[in-house]
Design a protein around this motif. Sequence first.
Motif, PDB file in Angstrom:
ATOM      1  N   VAL B 294      -1.618   6.271  -4.505  1.00  0.00           N
ATOM      2  CA  VAL B 294      -2.646   5.546  -5.456  1.00  0.00           C
ATOM      3  C   VAL B 294      -2.888   4.113  -4.926  1.00  0.00           C
ATOM      4  O   VAL B 294      -3.952   3.874  -4.886  1.00  0.00           O
ATOM      5  N   VAL B 295      -1.644   3.611  -4.514  1.00  0.00           N
ATOM      6  CA  VAL B 295      -1.887   2.198  -3.979  1.00  0.00           C
ATOM      7  C   VAL B 295      -2.553   2.228  -2.614  1.00  0.00           C
ATOM      8  O   VAL B 295      -3.368   1.604  -2.488  1.00  0.00           O
ATOM      9  N   ILE B 299      -5.864  -0.246  -2.356  1.00  0.00           N
ATOM     10  CA  ILE B 299      -5.833  -0.903  -1.435  1.00  0.00           C
ATOM     11  C   ILE B 299      -6.908  -0.533  -0.434  1.00  0.00           C
ATOM     12  O   ILE B 299      -7.718  -1.752   0.100  1.00  0.00           O
ATOM     13  N   GLY B 300      -7.117   0.550  -0.120  1.00  0.00           N
ATOM     14  CA  GLY B 300      -8.332   0.789   0.756  1.00  0.00           C
ATOM     15  C   GLY B 300      -9.613   0.545   0.294  1.00  0.00           C
ATOM     16  O   GLY B 300     -10.472   0.126   0.785  1.00  0.00           O
ATOM     17  N   MET B 310      -8.027   3.027   6.085  1.00  0.00           N
ATOM     18  CA  MET B 310      -7.855   1.753   6.265  1.00  0.00           C
ATOM     19  C   MET B 310      -6.444   1.430   5.253  1.00  0.00           C
ATOM     20  O   MET B 310      -5.475   0.956   5.610  1.00  0.00           O
ATOM     21  N   GLY B 311      -6.563   1.925   4.168  1.00  0.00           N
ATOM     22  CA  GLY B 311      -5.401   1.710   3.117  1.00  0.00           C
ATOM     23  C   GLY B 311      -4.008   2.314   3.623  1.00  0.00           C
ATOM     24  O   GLY B 311      -3.122   2.018   3.628  1.00  0.00           O
ATOM     25  N   VAL B 315      -0.670   0.464   4.312  1.00  0.00           N
ATOM     26  CA  VAL B 315       0.423   0.549   3.825  1.00  0.00           C
ATOM     27  C   VAL B 315       1.550   1.222   4.434  1.00  0.00           C
ATOM     28  O   VAL B 315       2.809   0.904   4.171  1.00  0.00           O
ATOM     29  N   VAL B 316       1.339   2.299   5.550  1.00  0.00           N
ATOM     30  CA  VAL B 316       2.447   2.790   6.055  1.00  0.00           C
ATOM     31  C   VAL B 316       3.090   1.946   7.083  1.00  0.00           C
ATOM     32  O   VAL B 316       3.973   1.920   7.744  1.00  0.00           O
ATOM     33  N   LEU B 317       1.864   1.297   7.860  1.00  0.00           N
ATOM     34  CA  LEU B 317       2.544   0.492   9.235  1.00  0.00           C
ATOM     35  C   LEU B 317       3.096  -1.078   8.645  1.00  0.00           C
ATOM     36  O   LEU B 317       3.782  -1.552   9.563  1.00  0.00           O
ATOM     37  N   THR B 318       2.609  -1.594   7.667  1.00  0.00           N
ATOM     38  CA  THR B 318       3.113  -2.844   7.293  1.00  0.00           C
ATOM     39  C   THR B 318       4.648  -2.950   7.277  1.00  0.00           C
ATOM     40  O   THR B 318       5.183  -3.922   7.537  1.00  0.00           O
ATOM     41  N   PRO B 319       5.375  -2.033   6.726  1.00  0.00           N
ATOM     42  CA  PRO B 319       6.750  -2.147   6.570  1.00  0.00           C
ATOM     43  C   PRO B 319       7.283  -2.250   7.986  1.00  0.00           C
ATOM     44  O   PRO B 319       8.225  -3.057   8.073  1.00  0.00           O
TER      45      PRO B 319
END
Lengths: 325, 410
Positions: B294-295, B299-300, B310-311, B315-319
Motif C-alpha cells: 500500500v505504501v 509513495i509512488g 518509482m515507489g 521502498v525496497v532500495l532505501t533500507p
Amino acid sequence: MIGLVVIAQAVGQAPVERFVNALGSGLALGAIYALLALGFVIIFKATQVVNFAHGGIAALGAYLVSYFATVSNIPGRWMGDISVTLQWTLSALVALGVMALIGIVIERITIRPMIGEPLFAVAMITLGLDLIIRTTTNDFMNNTTQGLGDPWGVKVIEIGVLRIAQTQVVTIVVLLVTSLVLAWFFKTRTGLALRATAFDQEVAMAQGISVGKVFAIAWAIGAGLAALGGIFSSVAPRGAGVDPFTALIAFRAFPAIIIGGLDSIKGAVIGGLLVGVAEVVAGTYLGGVAWLGIGFGGIVPWLLMMIVLLVRPYGLFGTPEIRRV
Amino acid sequence: MGLFPTTTKKVSIALLGVMALLLPFSALPLFGFLGDAGWMVMINRALIYAIAALGLNLLVGVAGQISLGHAFFMAVGAYTAVVLGGEAGRTVWGLGLPIWIWLPAAGVVAALVGILIAPTAVRVRGLYLAFVTLGLVFIGLFLWRNLGKVAGGPTTGRPWPKLEFALWRGMDPIVSFATDGPLWWWLTPINWLPWVHIEEMSRHAKTYFFVLVFVIVFALIAKNVMRTRVGRSWAAIRDRDIAAEVMGVAEAKGKTQAFAISSFYAGVAGAILASVVGRMIPESWNLFLSIEFVVIILIGGAGTIAGVFMGTFFVVLTPRLVEDATHWLATQVSEDGSFAWLGNLFIRSSPDDFIGIVSLEAAGPGLSIYQLNVVLFGVLIIVFLIVEPLGIYGIWIKVRNYWKGWPFTY
C-alpha cells in the motif's frame, strides 16, 4: 494466551463452572477490547480518522506505567509514605496524562495537516505512526518484558464457582466507570461540541465551535483510553508485563470496533464484550478440537466480524453512509 | 491513446530498456556497482514487488477498493506453487510438477480466492473493506501456521521449487534461472561494449531477466487494462459507484474483476518471491508485507504505472541505502574522518552514550539498523502523504511541467 490459561483452569471442572469461568474471563478480556474500542471510536467520530496507531499507543502507555511505577517512582517519590495501591494508581494516572499529551501532539503534527484528504490517506498516516511508536517503544523496553508493578499481581477472587483474577475485576470496573464518565462527558458543553463536530465539522464550525480544539480533546481522550486498554492487557493473567507483543492487542480489538460499528460508542462497548466472550468461550470449548488447529480462539473475532459485516455492512450500531450521486 | 503516445516517451522507454539490459553485467556507466550480487538481490526483490504492486495498484489505485490483504493473496499463490511444484516429504505435500504448471496455477488459484472474497467487497465499502481484508491477513496467518502439510513447520517453513524450466517432473531442466552458468547467446552482443567482457552469468542475473520479462508483460497488461473498457469501468466505480451504476457499469462485476486480476498478480508475485528467496516461514506473509505494498502505491502515486515502479524501487532500495550510510558513518567515527561529528551524533557507540539513536550492536539500547529502517519507513509515509500526496509521480509531474514551461513558471 488467555485461552491457554482458561483451558488449564478448565481441566476437571464441572460444566457450569467451566462456562461461568469462561464467561468471566471473556467479559474481562472484552472489557480490554471495549476500552481500546472506545478510544478508537471517539477519535473516529470526532476526526474521521481510523487510528491504526492504537496498538502502538496502548503499548507506549503500558510502558510508561511500568517506567513511572517501577523505575522512577513518579509521583510517589515526592509523596512520602503511601500505600502501594495508591502509589501505583497515581503513576498510572500520570502515565495516562502523558499519553493524552502525546495524543494531542500526534494530532497536531500529523493529523491536522491532513484535514480534507481522503480517509484512506489519513489511515495510512496512522499506520506509519504505528510503525514509529511501536519500534521506539520496543526499543525503550529493550525488546523484553517489563513488569508493570501493579498491586494486584496474580491474586484471585472466588465467588461461588467463579474464579476470577483481581485485575480482571478491576478491568471490568474501570470499563464501567469509564463508560459512565464518558456518558456524563458527552452531556457537558465540551461533549456537546464533540458530538456536533462528529455530526458535521463545517456546521459545527459555523456554530462557533473550535473544531481544532475538539480534535485535540478527542485525541487526548482516545490516546488515554488506548493506554488504559494497554495497561490491563499487560498485567496478569494476560501476561507478566508490557512486551513487544502488547501492541498487537489492537489488531484483536479491531474486529470488536467493526462489529459494534466504527462510529458508535454503544457499539464499541457491546462489540468489545461480545468479541471478548466469543474469543474465550471458543478457546475453552474449541481449544481441544484437534482439526481446528492451534490458536483458533485468536481468529474467532475476525470470523465473527466477517459474518456480521455480511449481514450488516456497517456493523451492529454503525451509521450507514448516505450515498449520493 | 497509444501506449507510449509521444516520441519522448518512446525514446525514454527504449533508453530504460537498454539500461535494464546492461544493469546485471555491471555495464551501466557510473552505476556499475548495481551489478554486484548484493545489489542484484535487492533489485530482483524490487522487481518481484513491482509485480505485486502493479496488481494492488489496479485494485486500489484504479478500482478504488482499499485492500490490506495483498500479503494473503501472495501467500495463496506461493503455497499453491509449493504444493504443485515442491518436493513431497514425510511431513509436507508436493507434486514436483514443472514451473509452467505451478507458476500459472499460483496466479489462477489466487485469482479464484479473490473472486470468493469479492462478494464481501460488493457488500462492504470503504474503510470497512480495509478491515475485512486486514482480517484476511490474520486468518491467513492462522491457516499457514496450522496447515503444516502445505506450509511446513511454523519456524522452519519449507523449501520452494527453484526457477527452473523442465518439461515434466523428474526431467533435467532445460533452462535454469537459479544456477550460475554461461552467458545466453542472445546477450552476447553485450561484449561489443569496450568496457565489458563476460563469459559467465550469475544466477542473480538470470533471475533478473526471468523476473524482468514478467514485470514488462504484467506492466503492459496493466496499462492496457487501464485504458480499455474494463479499466474505465473500474475508474468509474472508484470515482462514484452509484453514478457508475446509473450509467450502466455493473458494479459487482467490476469489483469482482478487479479483485480477481489483482489477486492473480499477487499470486504470481508471491510464488516467484518465495521461489527466489528459497524458503519462507508462515509468519513472512504478515501485515507488514501488505502495508509495504500500500505504501509503495501511495509513495509512488496511486493509479499510475510509472509511479508503481518509482515507489517500489524507493521502498525496497532505501533500507539498503540507510544501511550503507550507517556503516559509512560508523567507519567515519572509528577512523576519525571529517564526518565523525555526524556519526557521533547519530550512532550510539557504547551503552552509556546518550546522544546516538542507532546502535550497531544487536542487543542493548539504541535502535538496530532494522528498527531504524522501520522507523524511517513510518516517517516516510507520513512526510510523503503530508507534503506530496501525489507521491513521487507528483514530484515528477512538477519537475516535468517546470521544464515544459521554462522560462515561465506557469
